[in-house]
Design an enzyme around this catalytic site. Sequence first.
Site, PDB file in Angstrom:
ATOM      1  CG  HIS A 128      10.050 -19.694   3.354  1.00 23.25           C
ATOM      2  ND1 HIS A 128      11.079 -18.862   3.328  1.00 23.25           N
ATOM      3  CD2 HIS A 128      11.699 -21.040   1.914  1.00 23.25           C
ATOM      4  CE1 HIS A 128      12.280 -18.051   2.940  1.00 23.25           C
ATOM      5  NE2 HIS A 128      11.796 -19.318   1.823  1.00 23.25           N
TER       6      HIS A 128
ATOM      7  CB  CYS B 115      -4.115   3.511  -2.138  1.00 26.01           C
ATOM      8  SG  CYS B 115      -3.512   2.836  -0.250  1.00 26.01           S
TER       9      CYS B 115
ATOM     10  CB  THR C 292       1.772   5.294  -0.616  1.00 24.19           C
ATOM     11  OG1 THR C 292       0.492   4.948   0.149  1.00 24.19           O
ATOM     12  CG2 THR C 292       2.418   7.269  -0.661  1.00 24.19           C
TER      13      THR C 292
ATOM     14  CG  HIS D 265      10.892 -16.491   0.686  1.00 20.04           C
ATOM     15  ND1 HIS D 265      12.039 -15.737   1.198  1.00 20.04           N
ATOM     16  CD2 HIS D 265      11.100 -17.482  -0.251  1.00 20.04           C
ATOM     17  CE1 HIS D 265      13.036 -16.478   0.802  1.00 20.04           C
ATOM     18  NE2 HIS D 265      12.821 -17.185  -0.038  1.00 20.04           N
TER      19      HIS D 265
ATOM     20  CG  ASP E 289      -6.997   5.776  -3.082  1.00 18.42           C
ATOM     21  OD1 ASP E 289      -6.238   5.605  -4.453  1.00 18.42           O
ATOM     22  OD2 ASP E 289      -6.822   5.565  -2.296  1.00 18.42           O
TER      23      ASP E 289
HETATM   24  C1  RB5 Z   1      -5.778   9.488  -0.639  1.00 16.49           C
HETATM   25  O1  RB5 Z   1      -5.071  10.654  -0.866  1.00 16.49           O
HETATM   26  C2  RB5 Z   1      -4.527   8.786  -0.560  1.00 16.49           C
HETATM   27  O2  RB5 Z   1      -4.567   9.542   1.033  1.00 16.49           O
HETATM   28  C3  RB5 Z   1      -4.754   7.418  -0.368  1.00 16.49           C
HETATM   29  O3  RB5 Z   1      -4.546   6.935  -1.892  1.00 16.49           O
HETATM   30  C4  RB5 Z   1      -3.663   6.030  -0.369  1.00 16.49           C
HETATM   31  O4  RB5 Z   1      -2.407   6.333  -0.511  1.00 16.49           O
HETATM   32  C5  RB5 Z   1      -3.648   6.012   1.667  1.00 16.49           C
HETATM   33  O5  RB5 Z   1      -2.509   4.709   2.193  1.00 16.49           O
END
Ligand code: RB5
Length: 154
Positions: free
Chosen positions: A134, A65, A67, A98, A8
Amino acid sequence: MKIAIGFDHGGVALRPAVLEALRDLGHEVLDFGTDSPDPVDYPEYARRVADAVVSGECDRGILACGTGLGMSIAANKVKACYAALLSDCYSARMAGEHNAANVACLGGRTINPDLAKAIVEAYLDTEPDCAQRHQRRREQVCRIEDDMVPDTST
Ligand code: RB5
Protein backbone atom coordinates in the site's frame (compact mmCIF):
# COMPACT_ATOMS: atom_id res chain seq x y z
CA MET A 1 -8.55 14.74 15.69
CA LYS A 2 -9.21 18.18 14.24
CA ILE A 3 -11.49 17.94 11.22
CA ALA A 4 -12.05 20.65 8.60
CA ILE A 5 -15.52 20.68 7.07
CA GLY A 6 -17.00 22.41 4.02
CA PHE A 7 -20.32 22.27 2.19
CA ASP A 8 -21.96 23.93 -0.76
CA HIS A 9 -25.72 24.34 -1.13
CA GLY A 10 -25.99 20.87 -2.69
CA GLY A 11 -24.24 19.23 0.23
CA VAL A 12 -25.50 21.28 3.14
CA ALA A 13 -28.33 18.80 3.83
CA LEU A 14 -25.62 16.49 5.20
CA ARG A 15 -24.19 19.11 7.51
CA PRO A 16 -26.20 18.15 10.63
CA ALA A 17 -25.31 14.46 10.20
CA VAL A 18 -21.62 15.23 9.70
CA LEU A 19 -21.54 17.53 12.73
CA GLU A 20 -23.36 14.92 14.80
CA ALA A 21 -20.85 12.23 13.82
CA LEU A 22 -17.91 14.49 14.67
CA ARG A 23 -19.46 15.53 17.98
CA ASP A 24 -20.27 11.92 18.94
CA LEU A 25 -16.69 10.89 18.18
CA GLY A 26 -15.26 13.81 20.13
CA HIS A 27 -13.44 15.49 17.25
CA GLU A 28 -12.63 19.17 17.08
CA VAL A 29 -14.18 20.96 14.07
CA LEU A 30 -12.86 23.74 11.85
CA ASP A 31 -16.01 24.88 10.06
CA PHE A 32 -15.67 26.65 6.71
CA GLY A 33 -19.44 26.64 6.03
CA THR A 34 -21.71 27.03 4.23
CA ASP A 35 -24.63 26.58 6.56
CA SER A 36 -27.20 27.94 4.12
CA PRO A 37 -29.12 26.64 1.10
CA ASP A 38 -28.18 29.78 -0.85
CA PRO A 39 -26.05 28.89 -3.88
CA VAL A 40 -22.28 29.09 -3.44
CA ASP A 41 -19.36 27.85 -5.53
CA TYR A 42 -17.87 24.57 -4.30
CA PRO A 43 -14.23 25.11 -5.38
CA GLU A 44 -13.71 27.80 -2.75
CA TYR A 45 -14.82 25.43 0.02
CA ALA A 46 -12.80 22.53 -1.34
CA ARG A 47 -9.71 24.74 -1.43
CA ARG A 48 -10.12 25.91 2.15
CA VAL A 49 -10.61 22.43 3.55
CA ALA A 50 -7.78 20.94 1.48
CA ASP A 51 -5.41 23.74 2.51
CA ALA A 52 -6.31 23.25 6.18
CA VAL A 53 -5.48 19.55 5.93
CA VAL A 54 -2.33 19.82 3.82
CA SER A 55 -0.93 22.62 6.00
CA GLY A 56 -1.32 20.42 9.06
CA GLU A 57 -3.82 22.74 10.71
CA CYS A 58 -6.33 19.89 10.54
CA ASP A 59 -5.84 16.14 10.51
CA ARG A 60 -8.54 15.35 7.97
CA GLY A 61 -11.34 17.01 6.03
CA ILE A 62 -14.95 16.34 5.13
CA LEU A 63 -16.57 17.99 2.10
CA ALA A 64 -20.05 17.69 0.60
CA CYS A 65 -21.64 19.08 -2.54
CA GLY A 66 -24.56 17.74 -4.56
CA THR A 67 -22.73 14.68 -5.81
CA GLY A 68 -19.38 15.01 -4.03
CA LEU A 69 -17.81 15.10 -7.47
CA GLY A 70 -16.99 18.79 -7.72
CA MET A 71 -15.58 18.87 -4.21
CA SER A 72 -13.38 15.83 -4.84
CA ILE A 73 -12.11 17.08 -8.19
CA ALA A 74 -11.31 20.51 -6.76
CA ALA A 75 -9.73 19.23 -3.52
CA ASN A 76 -7.50 16.83 -5.45
CA LYS A 77 -5.96 19.79 -7.29
CA VAL A 78 -4.24 20.76 -4.05
CA LYS A 79 -0.89 19.01 -3.76
CA ALA A 80 -0.85 16.35 -1.04
CA CYS A 81 -4.61 16.38 -0.74
CA TYR A 82 -6.02 12.92 -1.38
CA ALA A 83 -9.78 13.29 -1.50
CA ALA A 84 -12.05 10.27 -1.84
CA LEU A 85 -15.67 10.40 -2.96
CA LEU A 86 -17.52 8.01 -0.66
CA SER A 87 -20.99 6.49 -0.91
CA ASP A 88 -20.59 3.32 1.17
CA CYS A 89 -18.89 2.28 4.40
CA TYR A 90 -16.59 -0.32 2.84
CA SER A 91 -15.09 2.31 0.53
CA ALA A 92 -14.82 4.65 3.51
CA ARG A 93 -12.63 2.11 5.32
CA MET A 94 -10.55 1.39 2.22
CA ALA A 95 -10.09 5.10 1.55
CA GLY A 96 -8.57 5.55 4.99
CA GLU A 97 -6.57 2.33 5.12
CA HIS A 98 -5.39 1.60 1.57
CA ASN A 99 -5.48 5.05 -0.02
CA ALA A 100 -4.65 7.14 3.07
CA ALA A 101 -7.25 9.62 1.88
CA ASN A 102 -7.00 12.73 4.01
CA VAL A 103 -10.31 14.20 2.81
CA ALA A 104 -13.69 12.47 2.42
CA CYS A 105 -16.26 13.82 -0.03
CA LEU A 106 -19.99 13.14 0.14
CA GLY A 107 -22.99 13.82 -2.08
CA GLY A 108 -25.92 15.58 -0.48
CA ARG A 109 -28.16 14.55 -3.37
CA THR A 110 -26.91 10.98 -3.64
CA ILE A 111 -26.83 9.65 -0.07
CA ASN A 112 -29.07 10.24 2.93
CA PRO A 113 -27.91 11.76 6.24
CA ASP A 114 -27.90 8.43 8.10
CA LEU A 115 -25.57 6.90 5.54
CA ALA A 116 -23.42 10.03 5.55
CA LYS A 117 -23.01 9.72 9.32
CA ALA A 118 -22.09 6.05 9.04
CA ILE A 119 -19.58 6.80 6.28
CA VAL A 120 -17.93 9.58 8.29
CA GLU A 121 -17.70 7.30 11.33
CA ALA A 122 -16.21 4.47 9.28
CA TYR A 123 -13.71 6.76 7.55
CA LEU A 124 -12.52 8.45 10.73
CA ASP A 125 -12.07 5.08 12.43
CA THR A 126 -9.26 4.22 10.02
CA GLU A 127 -5.50 4.62 9.96
CA PRO A 128 -3.38 4.22 6.82
CA ASP A 129 -2.40 0.57 6.31
CA CYS A 130 1.41 0.49 6.47
CA ALA A 131 1.76 -2.73 4.48
CA GLN A 132 4.56 -2.29 1.98
CA ARG A 133 2.32 -2.81 -1.06
CA HIS A 134 0.00 0.00 0.00
CA GLN A 135 2.85 2.35 0.80
CA ARG A 136 4.44 1.57 -2.58
CA ARG A 137 1.22 2.36 -4.41
CA ARG A 138 0.71 5.58 -2.47
CA GLU A 139 4.28 6.60 -3.30
CA GLN A 140 3.51 5.91 -6.97
CA VAL A 141 0.55 8.26 -6.72
CA CYS A 142 2.83 10.91 -5.21
CA ARG A 143 5.21 10.53 -8.15
CA ILE A 144 2.35 11.26 -10.55
CA GLU A 145 1.63 14.36 -8.50
CA ASP A 146 5.23 15.44 -9.06
CA ASP A 147 4.89 14.72 -12.80
CA MET A 148 7.14 11.68 -12.62
CA VAL A 149 6.55 8.18 -13.90
CA PRO A 150 5.28 5.86 -11.14
CA ASP A 151 8.20 3.73 -9.89
CA THR A 152 7.16 0.10 -10.25
CA SER A 153 10.65 -1.33 -9.65
CA THR A 154 10.27 -1.96 -5.91
C1 RB5 B 1 -24.47 22.49 -7.51
O1 RB5 B 1 -25.68 22.55 -8.19
C2 RB5 B 1 -23.74 21.20 -7.87
O2 RB5 B 1 -23.23 21.30 -9.14
C3 RB5 B 1 -22.67 20.94 -6.86
O3 RB5 B 1 -23.23 20.83 -5.59
C4 RB5 B 1 -21.86 19.68 -7.03
O4 RB5 B 1 -22.70 18.56 -7.15
C5 RB5 B 1 -20.83 19.69 -8.06
O5 RB5 B 1 -20.14 18.70 -8.31
